[in-house]
Design a protein around this motif. Structure first.
Motif, short mmCIF file in Angstrom:
data_model
loop_
_atom_site.label_atom_id
_atom_site.label_comp_id
_atom_site.label_asym_id
_atom_site.label_seq_id
_atom_site.Cartn_x
_atom_site.Cartn_y
_atom_site.Cartn_z
N PRO A 82 107.67 -11.70 -55.31
CA PRO A 82 107.90 -10.36 -54.77
C PRO A 82 106.68 -9.47 -54.95
CG PRO A 82 108.99 -10.62 -56.88
CD PRO A 82 108.41 -11.95 -56.55
N ALA A 83 106.58 -8.44 -54.11
CA ALA A 83 105.43 -7.54 -54.17
C ALA A 83 105.61 -6.50 -55.26
CB ALA A 83 105.22 -6.89 -52.80
N ASP A 84 105.64 -6.96 -56.49
CA ASP A 84 105.72 -6.02 -57.62
C ASP A 84 104.37 -5.38 -57.84
OD1 ASP A 84 108.35 -6.65 -58.04
OD2 ASP A 84 107.89 -8.23 -59.52
N GLU A 85 104.35 -4.41 -58.77
CA GLU A 85 103.04 -3.88 -59.15
C GLU A 85 102.26 -5.01 -59.79
OE1 GLU A 85 102.80 -0.10 -61.30
OE2 GLU A 85 104.84 0.22 -60.57
N LEU A 86 100.98 -5.10 -59.43
CA LEU A 86 100.21 -6.28 -59.84
C LEU A 86 100.18 -6.46 -61.35
CD1 LEU A 86 97.09 -6.52 -57.49
CD2 LEU A 86 98.93 -8.17 -57.82
N ASP A 87 100.08 -5.37 -62.09
CA ASP A 87 99.91 -5.54 -63.54
C ASP A 87 101.23 -5.61 -64.30
OD1 ASP A 87 100.37 -3.00 -62.81
OD2 ASP A 87 99.11 -2.08 -64.35
N ARG A 88 102.35 -5.29 -63.63
CA ARG A 88 103.62 -5.39 -64.34
C ARG A 88 104.65 -6.12 -63.49
NH1 ARG A 88 105.73 -0.31 -65.07
NH2 ARG A 88 103.96 0.69 -64.08
N PRO A 89 104.39 -7.39 -63.24
CA PRO A 89 105.33 -8.11 -62.38
C PRO A 89 106.55 -8.57 -63.16
CG PRO A 89 103.58 -9.57 -63.09
CD PRO A 89 103.32 -8.24 -63.76
N ARG A 90 107.62 -8.85 -62.43
CA ARG A 90 108.78 -9.44 -63.08
C ARG A 90 108.49 -10.92 -63.34
NH1 ARG A 90 112.93 -7.81 -58.52
NH2 ARG A 90 110.98 -7.44 -57.42
N PRO A 91 109.12 -11.49 -64.37
CA PRO A 91 108.85 -12.91 -64.68
C PRO A 91 109.60 -13.84 -63.73
CG PRO A 91 110.41 -12.01 -66.24
CD PRO A 91 110.07 -10.87 -65.33
N VAL A 92 109.06 -14.02 -62.56
CA VAL A 92 109.70 -14.90 -61.59
C VAL A 92 108.73 -16.02 -61.20
CG1 VAL A 92 111.27 -13.19 -60.63
CG2 VAL A 92 108.95 -13.43 -59.70
N ALA A 93 109.26 -17.12 -60.68
CA ALA A 93 108.41 -18.26 -60.32
C ALA A 93 108.90 -18.89 -59.03
CB ALA A 93 108.40 -19.30 -61.42
N VAL A 94 107.98 -19.52 -58.33
CA VAL A 94 108.32 -20.26 -57.11
C VAL A 94 107.86 -21.70 -57.31
CG1 VAL A 94 107.87 -20.49 -54.64
CG2 VAL A 94 108.10 -18.22 -55.66
N LEU A 95 108.70 -22.68 -56.93
CA LEU A 95 108.36 -24.09 -57.14
C LEU A 95 107.74 -24.70 -55.90
CD1 LEU A 95 111.69 -25.26 -58.85
CD2 LEU A 95 109.49 -24.85 -59.97
N GLY A 96 106.73 -25.53 -56.13
CA GLY A 96 106.19 -26.35 -55.04
C GLY A 96 107.18 -27.47 -54.73
N ALA A 97 107.03 -28.11 -53.57
CA ALA A 97 108.03 -29.09 -53.13
C ALA A 97 108.20 -30.25 -54.11
CB ALA A 97 107.64 -29.61 -51.75
#
Lengths: 224, 399
Positions: B144-159
């Motif tokens: 997600p487009a969070d603020e660059l320096d305080r992003p939420r701890p989220v991850a996206v997996l490669g296939a």
């Protein structure tokens, strides 16, 4: 037609100088029939090679058809040989991979004749030496006499003024030798100058003019 | 003597000794085949690499920390170098013609999910990454487009990472551990294949700021910029340089455009191709020695014939031309056979190993044939000279 003046031909053998031709003077007219005889080493082959422009004299002058050819450069010598001289060798010197027709054609090929004309001329010549049926045979499919007749065809295909034959029957049995001599003599009757170097006294006696050589000098010149 | 008669005469003598001619020509053929084959592999490799590098588009450039004058990744730890920061990346978003500016840190870390653990490549990037490099999302969404320096701890997996960790189960909103920290899965990417052997799917994407913490780094590895492909590259580079200079005070960064990268790679691979062509050239040389040997023998064997040709009026230059012609004919035959053989081998390779990058280079095909004939010419030179120098009388006596 051919005029030799004071011709010398020296060979270096080891540290000795051999005078193969020693101040030879000789005049040959068109249409003559000449035999050259003499023991081995008498200089008769050297004389023939010199007349055929395969060899050069050490000194003296050679006039061929009024032209001094004794000091011509290599390429012009080749040209003179092509135009004026037909050679017949003891060992035929046919090219084994070419047919009789192609061997006869060879001088015409070298002179740049077109395929059509030279083929015609070569057939004519093979007819003249009696090999009409053998045109497509390769040398190894021909008898010795036939091979020498092909070689004669090759020698006369350019219509030279002189035929130089070095032991033309030397490698042939007497019958095919006789055939070859007959052909050569009939060519001479038609006007070509024939010079035969031979050991064979019987063949030598047939010529109208007989030269005898010894130690590089002409010691006998007999005309009939 | 007519030109075609010279060809005919030489052809006759070559064909007369068929086996010997074939063997001699074979030497050249092998050389030409080697050149064609090796350069085709070189050329194929070249194309393969260029394809790999351009699969993400050509209007990208990379900014690395440190000043490099040649192509290369600077370690970015030199004292005078200020690290590239997230703020730099954000500022470049406003540079002229720039479409996306993507901060990137990468490394490998272990990922734990549902009791399974797998070490994968971790790409810590900005939220624009998927759009900039045309990666598609299969499930959920990208970072997600969070603020660059305080992003939420989220991850996206490669296939690949997804399949290995979850099989076909739904991973969305699942919690995973990446290098000790907890992240929530928000998406799965479509398979992308690999680039130069690196699996782009065995990966996990996390926000750039999280990556800096994870790998304990002060600055980014790289900022990737995607710009308008119609914009002049010089202007784009100048705009980026101006902004970074204003922020850093000195030029302690390196801008490498895609084109520069391709140029450098291209020149490296060209050297490689020339190198393998030279290897093939050695076998051509050996073939040349074969021709030289055979022609020398031929002159010996046919001395009588040379004498005869001279006696019936052939000039020295003619004899020389005939033997030179033979040598060139042999090498020409060999060259042509080598080309055919090379093409056949390449066709077979393409059939058997479709993945093998081979591509016939016409330049080298023409060049190798020309070199083959040239080698024939050179190899024939000395024997032809020997033949032409024979005295007719001497030559006639030999038999």
């Amino acid at each position: 037609m051919m005029l030799l003046e004071q011709i010398c031909r020296d060979f270096q053998v080891g540290d000795q100088i051999v005078h193969a031709l020693d101040h030879v003077d000789l005049s040959i007219a068109a249409g003559e029939y000449i035999s050259v005889m003499g023991p081995s080493g008498s200089g008769k082959s050297t004389l023939l090679n010199l007349l055929g422009l395969l060899d050069r004299s050490t000194s003296g002058t050679y006039w061929l058809n009024g032209k001094d050819v004794s000091r011509l450069p290599d390429n012009e010598l080749a040209e003179q040989r092509q135009l004026n001289i037909g050679f017949i060798f003891q060992s035929f010197h046919l090219i084994p991979r070419l047919s009789a027709l192609e061997n006869v054609e060879l001088p015409l090929v070298l002179s740049g004749e077109t395929p059509k004309q030279r083929r015609e001329r070569a057939r004519e010549v093979l007819d003249a030496v009696g090999l009409t049926a053998r045109v497509d045979h390769r040398p190894d499919q021909l008898s010795g006499g036939e091979r020498q007749r092909v070689a004669i065809g090759r020698a006369i295909v350019m219509k030279p003024s002189v035929l130089l034959a070095d032991e033309p029957t030397g490698n042939l049995d007497s019958r095919s030798g006789q055939e070859v001599v007959d052909i050569l003599e009939s060519l001479n009757r038609d006007g070509i100058c024939l010079l035969v170097v031979t050991h064979d006294a019987e063949l030598g006696q047939r010529a109208r003019r007989r030269l005898a050589m010894h130690d590089g000098k002409i010691v006998g010149d007999v005309r009939q | 003597m007519l030109g075609r008669d010279i060809v005919r005469f030489t052809l006759r003598s070559v064909l007369d000794r068929r086996l010997r001619s074939v063997l001699t020509a074979l030497g050249i053929a092998v050389g030409v085949t080697a050149v064609v084959l090796l350069t085709s592999i070189g050329e194929g490799l070249n194309r393969y690499v260029v394809e790999q590098f351009t699969q993400f588009g050509t209007s990208t450039l990379a900014i690395n920390p440190g000043k490099a004058t040649t192509f290369g990744i600077s370690p970015g730890v030199l004292n005078s170098v200020r690290p590239l920061s997230l703020e730099d990346a954000e500022a470049l978003q406003r540079a002229p013609h720039v479409l996306n500016s993507v901060p990137a840190v990468s490394g490998s870390a272990s990922v734990e999910a549902r009791g399974r653990e797998r070490t994968v490549n971790v790409f810590a990037v900005g939220p624009e990454f998927d759009r900039a490099f045309k990666f598609d999302v299969r499930l959920g969404s990208f970072l997600p487009a969070d603020e660059l320096d305080r992003p939420r701890p989220v991850a996206v997996l490669g296939a690949t990472a997804y399949e290995e960790l979850y099989g076909s189960a739904n991973p969305l909103n699942d919690r995973v551990r990446i290098g000790g920290d907890r992240y929530r899965i928000v998406g799965v990417m479509e398979a992308k294949g690999d680039m130069l052997g690196i699996d782009l799917d065995d990966t996990v994407y996390i926000p750039a700021a999280s990556g800096l913490t994870l790998f304990n780094r002060e600055g980014l590895h790289e900022i990737d910029v995607l710009y308008d492909e119609n914009a002049p590259v010089d202007e784009v580079v100048a705009g980026i340089r101006r902004i970074l200079l204003a922020r850093h005070g000195s030029e302690d960064f390196t801008i490498t455009t895609q084109q520069q990268m391709l140029d450098v790679l291209g020149s490296i691979l060209n050297v490689l191709t020339v190198g393998v062509a030279a290897l093939g050239g050695i076998s051509l040389l050996v073939g040349g020695v074969g021709i030289f040997t055979i022609m020398t023998i031929a002159v010996r064997e046919r001395t009588g014939e040379i004498g005869l040709l001279r006696a019936i009026g052939a000039a020295r230059s003619r004899v020389s031309a005939l033997f030179l012609g033979e040598a060139m004919l042999l090498s020409g035959f060999g060259g042509a056979a080598g080309l055919v053989l090379g093409f056949v081998v390449i066709a077979v390779v393409e059939l058997v190993y479709p993945a093998m990058p081979v591509s016939i280079s016409l330049t080298y095909v023409v060049l190798s044939l020309a070199v083959a004939v040239l080698i024939g010419l050179i190899a024939g030179l000395l024997p032809a000279r020997t033949a032409s120098r024979l005295e007719p009388l001497e030559a006639l006596r030999t038999e």
